[in-house]
Design an enzyme around this catalytic site. Sequence first.
Site, short mmCIF file in Angstrom:
data_model
loop_
_atom_site.label_atom_id
_atom_site.label_comp_id
_atom_site.label_asym_id
_atom_site.label_seq_id
_atom_site.Cartn_x
_atom_site.Cartn_y
_atom_site.Cartn_z
N SER A 138 4.56 21.30 94.79
CA SER A 138 3.58 21.35 93.67
C SER A 138 5.21 21.79 92.04
CB SER A 138 3.02 23.26 93.88
OG SER A 138 2.60 23.33 92.43
N TYR A 151 2.24 31.87 96.86
CA TYR A 151 1.57 30.30 96.87
C TYR A 151 3.61 29.90 95.77
CZ TYR A 151 -0.30 25.06 95.44
OH TYR A 151 -0.09 24.47 95.82
#
Length: 255
Positions: A138, A151
Amino acid sequence: MKTALITGGASGIGKACVIRMAREGYGVVVADVNMAATEALVQELTGEGLAAIAVHMDVSSEQEVEAGFDRMMEAYGSCDLVMSNAGIQIVHPFDEYPFADWKKMMAIHADGAFLVARAAFRRMKAGGKGGRIVFTGSVQSFVGSKLKEPYNFAKHGVAGLAKAVAREGAEYGIYTYTICPSFIKTPLVEKQIPEQARDLGISEEEVVKNIMLRDTVDGQFTTVEDVADMLAFLANDKGALTGQSLRLTHGWAMM
Ligand code: NAD
């Protein structure tokens, strides 16, 4: 026939990648916990005359991961491309972040990436013809974001895992990559918009404009097709890009 196993393959990014690789002529394995969506996708692909099978694979379960890869070998006899992509998102202010949610995030993102990559590596090494392991990272593999400490931790981690496995895999022709997209409108992101608005006390429009797209150069979302295109490109890389993180971020966190 070359083969591809994609975790989290029933929705969003994974689904687009499954469809793309099946159309590229790969025998695909759709590995997910949502069996209704997984089986519907497999039916759609086989209806088009493409090769696809469904496996129930909770990526945090060593037993389910190994069984899913065994099923792939049984069906196709080969493991050429694997995408460790399954993921969830749980956002909370850091001081309120429940330990149980941290553990859930680690089980899927960290344990899952390890178990899937190791299972792929084992089959590719034994097969003697190399292969490619692709992690879905990401933009959060490079930057920090409010409400997303677990995350961020996990997505930074998968980029490191790809680098280490690239070193160990080279002698077997096993190449690894991390694809790092900025925000893409998938169910995972649609769910976060109202949650972030609530936690940050701002409107949903502000979440999209001032958080999700603020640091891009053009205010655009990345798309699932952008990721599928990159996966199809990497499927033909001969090692020049091994270990690298590929940023599909509309200019956010340029190198
Ligand atoms: P999504 O919610 O559309 O799809 C995720 C899929 O993973 C679902 O089919 C779900 O059933 C499956 N899944 C959940 N837990 C699982 C488990 N334990 N085992 C196996 N499968 C499981 O989400 P998405 O946006 O397509 O996200 C896919 C990946 O891309 C995730 O790793 C996510 O972190 C990453 N990512 C997403 C974006 C974005 O903006 N959407 C950006 C960068 C990275």
